[in-house]
Enzyme design. Structure first.
Site, short mmCIF file in Angstrom:
data_model
loop_
_atom_site.label_atom_id
_atom_site.label_comp_id
_atom_site.label_asym_id
_atom_site.label_seq_id
_atom_site.Cartn_x
_atom_site.Cartn_y
_atom_site.Cartn_z
N ASP A 82 0.82 -1.20 0.00
CA ASP A 82 0.00 0.00 0.00
C ASP A 82 0.86 1.26 0.00
OD1 ASP A 82 0.78 -0.75 2.64
OD2 ASP A 82 -0.78 0.52 3.52
N GLU A 147 0.42 -1.56 5.74
CA GLU A 147 1.50 -0.97 6.55
C GLU A 147 1.32 0.51 6.78
OE1 GLU A 147 5.27 0.98 7.59
OE2 GLU A 147 4.06 1.29 5.79
#
Length: 408
Positions: A82, A147
């Site tokens: 991400d 994350e």
């Protein structure tokens, strides 16, 4: 540094730009496209591929290159898929186009944080496989969601699962940060995020009056105490040239809440703080200090934690650690200057270290401005390709570390 024309572009750069165009941007990342991308890489490279759904819609993709000695622990190469949101109006180019300018700079969200690392892992493995290499230790590449928003639906859950334990990781690499100098930053620990909300209650009333024991007065005392501590840590950092930011505890006031109208003294007010606690701090004593500041402000002042990481771990950076010895030896042979530091922010490495796996945070990007999370995040293709070269040297050394006493 100048760029090659499109017809001459290095295939590794082309793959990097392809990955950058996948919109894994928070808060609604296209994780499915990323998983499909890595499944295809596994097929092309002849690697094992496992998908682990750690929460609904949150899949960790594991690509595996088996070693020749399955009794040895493995090497874990971790990266998150991400990326953080963008403000397109502040970008010179579309942040998801992966535009490359005439100088060779690739503009994209994730160019530094950390899609470059994912592709560098893959391309290093591809090179080594093409050359016919095999190593004693298995190499796992994990591509992990979530994350950028804390990893609570990603690595935090993954390390608790049997699929993670089955990897038998002995050492891990994860993200680091760019370095504008000739040196390469390598992180051996991290500060611990503590998100603290202080709530103060007091006497309400009409705002034309001098009321005593108001929520604002008491909250002001706590805010003043915390900001005085912040100034003390800042001065400690400024006065010692040997200290890096990760070696001190930082705090910032990030939110103030309270009040219903201009002419009403509120009964409740709150302040929220983001602490990043250095790993050498006595956590129990530090929490007691926070509580004492609240108590000193008066009755009705309390604190609560929105996040409180209590498991700081330090990976040794000397020859007592065979993983560090192998890592640093390659860097020395390549004439790479390393700057070991404590990561000032938080990464998935904290979850990996917390389950007893030594880990380093390393992004091979020197002579590069730090632009993670910034407008016009970019990386030069030559720096990216140099990173592939570095991993191509690092992986054989790490995957050939002799059996440790615990493995014999």
């Amino acid at each position: 540094m100048t760029s090659k024309g499109p017809e001459e572009e290095h295939p590794s750069v082309t793959l990097f730009r392809q990955y950058l165009r996948i919109r894994t941007v928070q808060p609604k990342p296209d994780y499915g496209a990323a998983v499909a991308f890595f499944e295809e890489r596994a097929r092309q490279l002849g690697l094992g591929c496992q998908k682990v759904e750690v929460a609904p819609g949150y899949v960790v993709t594991v690509l595996t290159w088996p070693g020749t000695n399955p009794t040895l622990s493995s090497i874990l190469l971790n990266s998150h898929t991400d990326v953080v949101p963008v403000f397109k109006e502040h970008w010179s180019h579309d942040p998801f186009e992966a535009f490359k300018d005439s100088e060779g700079y690739i503009y994209a969200r994730g160019a530094q944080d950390m899609k470059c690392i994912s592709i560098q892992y893959l391309e290093a493995v591809r090179r080594l496989k093409v050359e016919g290499h095999r190593f004693p230790r298995t190499i796992h590449m994990t591509f992990v969601p979530d994350e950028e928003v804390g990893g609570h639906q990603g690595m935090e859950l993954f390390v608790q699962r049997p699929e993670f334990h089955a990897l038998r990781a002995g050492f891990a690499l994860d993200e680091g940060i760019a370095n504008p100098t000739d040196a390469f930053t390598v992180f051996y620990s991290e500060r611990s995020p503590w998100w603290v909300r202080v709530t103060s209650t007091g006497r309400p009333g009409h705002a034309s009056r001098f009321m005593e024991d108001t929520a604002a007065e008491k909250l002001h005392k706590v805010v003043s105490s915390i900001l005085a501590f912040r100034e003390k840590e800042w001065q400690r950092l400024q006065s010692n040239p040997h200290l890096k930011e990760g070696s001190v505890t930082s705090v910032n006031l990030t939110k103030l809440e309270g009040g219903v109208a201009y002419n009403v003294i509120p009964a409740t007010m709150s302040a929220s703080f983001d602490f990043r606690v250095a790993p050498d701090v006595d956590f129990k004593a530090f929490e007691e200090q926070l509580q004492s500041w609240c108590q000193a402000a008066g009755e009705g002042v309390t604190l609560e934690f929105a996040q409180k990481w209590m498991h700081p771990q330090v990976t040794p950076t000397d020859d007592s650690n065979p993983w560090w010895a192998a890592f640093s030896r390659v860097c020395k042979d390549m004439k790479l200057t390393l700057e070991p530091e404590i990561m000032p922010a938080a990464t998935d490495n904290r979850y990996i270290r917390a389950v007893g796996i030594p880990a380093l945070g390393f992004s091979p990007m020197n002579r590069t401005p730090v632009l993670l999370h910034d407008h016009d995040e970019r990386l030069h293709e030559a720096v990216f390709l140099r990173g592939v070269d570095i991993y191509t040297r690092l992986l054989p050394a790490l995957a050939s570390v002799p059996a440790l006493p615990s493995e014999s």
